[in-house]
Motif scaffolding. Structure first.
Motif, short mmCIF file in Angstrom:
data_model
loop_
_atom_site.label_atom_id
_atom_site.label_comp_id
_atom_site.label_asym_id
_atom_site.label_seq_id
_atom_site.Cartn_x
_atom_site.Cartn_y
_atom_site.Cartn_z
N UNK A 171 0.83 -1.21 0.00
CA UNK A 171 0.00 0.00 0.00
C UNK A 171 0.87 1.26 0.00
N UNK A 172 2.03 1.20 0.67
CA UNK A 172 2.92 2.35 0.63
C UNK A 172 3.40 2.62 -0.79
N UNK A 173 3.78 1.55 -1.50
CA UNK A 173 4.20 1.73 -2.90
C UNK A 173 3.05 2.26 -3.74
N UNK A 174 1.86 1.68 -3.54
CA UNK A 174 0.70 2.13 -4.31
C UNK A 174 0.38 3.58 -4.01
N UNK A 175 0.49 3.98 -2.75
CA UNK A 175 0.20 5.36 -2.37
C UNK A 175 1.15 6.34 -3.05
N UNK A 176 2.44 6.00 -3.02
CA UNK A 176 3.43 6.89 -3.64
C UNK A 176 3.20 6.97 -5.15
N UNK A 177 2.98 5.82 -5.78
CA UNK A 177 2.80 5.81 -7.23
C UNK A 177 1.49 6.50 -7.64
N UNK A 178 0.48 6.35 -6.81
CA UNK A 178 -0.78 7.05 -7.11
C UNK A 178 -0.57 8.56 -7.07
N UNK A 179 0.23 9.05 -6.10
CA UNK A 179 0.53 10.47 -6.05
C UNK A 179 1.30 10.94 -7.26
N UNK A 180 2.28 10.11 -7.68
CA UNK A 180 3.05 10.46 -8.88
C UNK A 180 2.14 10.49 -10.12
N UNK A 181 1.27 9.49 -10.25
CA UNK A 181 0.38 9.44 -11.40
C UNK A 181 -0.55 10.63 -11.46
N UNK A 200 1.52 6.65 -16.81
CA UNK A 200 1.22 5.27 -17.20
C UNK A 200 2.16 4.29 -16.48
N UNK A 201 3.44 4.68 -16.37
CA UNK A 201 4.40 3.84 -15.66
C UNK A 201 4.00 3.67 -14.20
N UNK A 202 3.55 4.77 -13.58
CA UNK A 202 3.12 4.70 -12.18
C UNK A 202 1.92 3.78 -12.03
N UNK A 203 0.98 3.85 -12.97
CA UNK A 203 -0.19 2.97 -12.90
C UNK A 203 0.22 1.51 -13.08
N UNK A 204 1.20 1.25 -13.93
CA UNK A 204 1.69 -0.12 -14.11
C UNK A 204 2.33 -0.64 -12.82
N UNK A 205 3.06 0.23 -12.15
CA UNK A 205 3.66 -0.17 -10.88
C UNK A 205 2.58 -0.47 -9.84
N UNK A 206 1.52 0.35 -9.83
CA UNK A 206 0.40 0.11 -8.91
C UNK A 206 -0.23 -1.25 -9.20
N UNK A 236 13.39 -3.07 -6.84
CA UNK A 236 12.64 -2.53 -7.97
C UNK A 236 11.40 -1.78 -7.51
N UNK A 237 10.68 -2.36 -6.51
CA UNK A 237 9.49 -1.67 -6.00
C UNK A 237 9.86 -0.36 -5.31
N UNK A 238 10.98 -0.38 -4.55
CA UNK A 238 11.42 0.85 -3.90
C UNK A 238 11.81 1.90 -4.94
N UNK A 239 12.44 1.47 -6.03
CA UNK A 239 12.79 2.42 -7.09
C UNK A 239 11.55 3.03 -7.71
N UNK A 240 10.47 2.22 -7.83
CA UNK A 240 9.23 2.76 -8.34
C UNK A 240 8.64 3.80 -7.42
N UNK A 280 11.22 3.66 5.37
CA UNK A 280 11.98 4.73 4.73
C UNK A 280 11.10 5.48 3.74
N UNK A 281 10.33 4.73 2.94
CA UNK A 281 9.44 5.38 1.96
C UNK A 281 8.41 6.25 2.66
#
Length: 434
Positions: free
Chosen positions: A243-253, A265-271, A311-315, A348-349
């Protein structure tokens, strides 16, 4: 269903007992009485509602034995003792009838059967199964824990027998009776000692079974608590990280949806990828709950999945550097190490302003301990960055379950550090024992 039925009948839900059919087809309480640890009168304390109110069947059988046996004894001792008359039969019936209350009122039954037997013998009636009622009454009292009362009742019967057989026989029936031999008293004393010894053995065994049941119940509760904690840790680690990764990527998207659609689109793919992995791990935990005896369909995660974490942390905008090679670890230690690194990177994220983190891992020189170190350069971006939530608690519980330790806190030069030490050989030996 049982609780709703109890409420509809005006009873508290705690009074509703589910019915469990046994081989005899009878309901739950009978099943528990006969399929527990030992006979019902050893398992139940006085006043237990799960036990029958009266032991009708055994008392009826004892009544038949006493009446038939006393009649046979009267035939055998004809001319030596007084013949059985209606009063004698009333005494025999009274003594056996008292046994109906031997579970509810064992002390009164012990003294009552002894007094009835004393009147019976004082009236000169034949020796015989009348002593059986005394034995059963005192046996029940001793098993129930009323040892002193039972001993007193049997001692009073013996003293009364000595008085009747050696001093009062001149004035008591039958006429012309002689004093009893002292050898007969030895037989009576031996009989009493045997009853007491058997009763004490039964009482000791009953207490032992009670302790064993208590220990089994305590161990079962402990295992259930440990399993709940394990499941809670697994779900927390899986969901918190994903959920932390999804939250960050959703903000980026959202931020780049108009200005940079390709990055959005890359952020949505990561989500999508993170949510799929989270669903898979949650499904694995739930499958384990539904079929606890089956082996998991997929292997538990370990440090071999560190590249996925990187890889997830990089996303999520976090660069992670790995130092050290993954050693060969037992499954329990491998899973704990992976979850600790996963939770540390998640923190950390979520709680650090740093965009760089370092993970160091390796065994000590003796190969007995795995050392994990996760560092970031900070600064903290929330008040609970120091570890007030469930994440660090879960990490400490994982380490403690293996006999390891977790140290987490701010570094002197800024940033935050998590240092985990997990024993390797001890955990491997535990898993081999399982």
């Amino acid at each position: 269903m049982a609780e709703r039925g109890a409420e509809a009948a005006g009873l508290p839900a705690s009074d509703a007992h589910p019915v469990r059919s046994g081989p005899s087809g009878r309901g739950g309480p009978a099943w528990r009485r006969w399929h527990g640890s030992g006979p019902p009168w050893w398992n139940r304390a006085d006043g237990d509602e799960a036990r029958p109110r009266r032991p009708w069947r055994s008392t009826l059988a004892l009544t038949v034995v006493v009446l038939v046996g006393s009649h046979a004894a009267a035939e055998f001792q004809q001319g030596e003792r007084a013949a059985l008359d209606p009063f004698a039969r009333v005494l025999l019936l009274l003594g056996t009838a008292m046994l109906l209350w031997r579970w509810r009122h064992p002390v009164l039954v012990a003294f009552g059967t002894s007094a009835t037997a004393m009147v019976y013998l004082g009236a000169g009636y034949p020796y015989g199964p009348v002593f059986v009622t005394v034995a059963v009454g005192c046996f029940s009292a001793i098993v129930a824990g009323h040892r002193r009362a039972a001993w007193t009742a049997m001692g009073a019967l013996w003293v009364g027998h000595v008085l009747v057989a050696h001093w009062l026989y001149r004035w008591l029936p039958p006429d012309g009776d002689d004093a009893a031999s002292w050898g007969q008293e030895i037989v009576v004393v031996t009989w009493g000692v045997a009853i007491v010894a058997l009763s004490e053995l039964a009482r000791t065994r009953r207490e032992q079974w009670a302790r064993e049941r208590t220990e089994r119940a305590r161990a079962a509760r402990l295992r259930a608590d440990e399993e709940r904690l394990r499941i809670a840790r697994e779900l927390h680690d899986v969901l918190a990280h994903s959920i932390s990764v999804i939250n960050v990527q959703a903000g980026v998207g959202l931020a780049l949806l108009d200005s940079d659609p390709e990055q959005a689109r890359t952020a949505l793919s990561t989500i999508k990828t993170a949510s799929k992995e989270a669903l898979g791990e949650v499904r694995q935990v739930l499958d384990t709950l539904r079929t606890p005896g089956d082996a998991p369909r997929t292997p538990a995660p370990g440090l071999d999945r560190l590249p996925e974490l990187v890889e997830q942390a990089a996303g999520a905008g976090l660069t992670v550097a790995i130092k050290g090679e993954r050693p060969d670890l037992p499954p329990g230690t491998d899973l704990a190490a992976f979850r600790i690194v996963q939770e540390a990177l998640t923190n950390v994220v979520r709680h650090s302003g740093s965009r760089h983190a370092r993970v160091g891992l390796g065994l000590d020189r003796a190969g007995r301990e795995l050392r994990l170190r996760i560092d970031d350069d900070g600064p903290a971006t929330s008040a609970d960055a120091g570890g007030g939530g469930n994440g660090l608690v879960g990490m400490r519980e994982r380490a403690a379950a293996l006999g390891g330790t977790i140290e987490a806190g701010p570094r002197a030069d800024g940033g935050f550090r998590v240092l985990a030490v997990l024993p390797v050989r001890a955990s491997r030996e535990v898993e081999e024992d399982r």
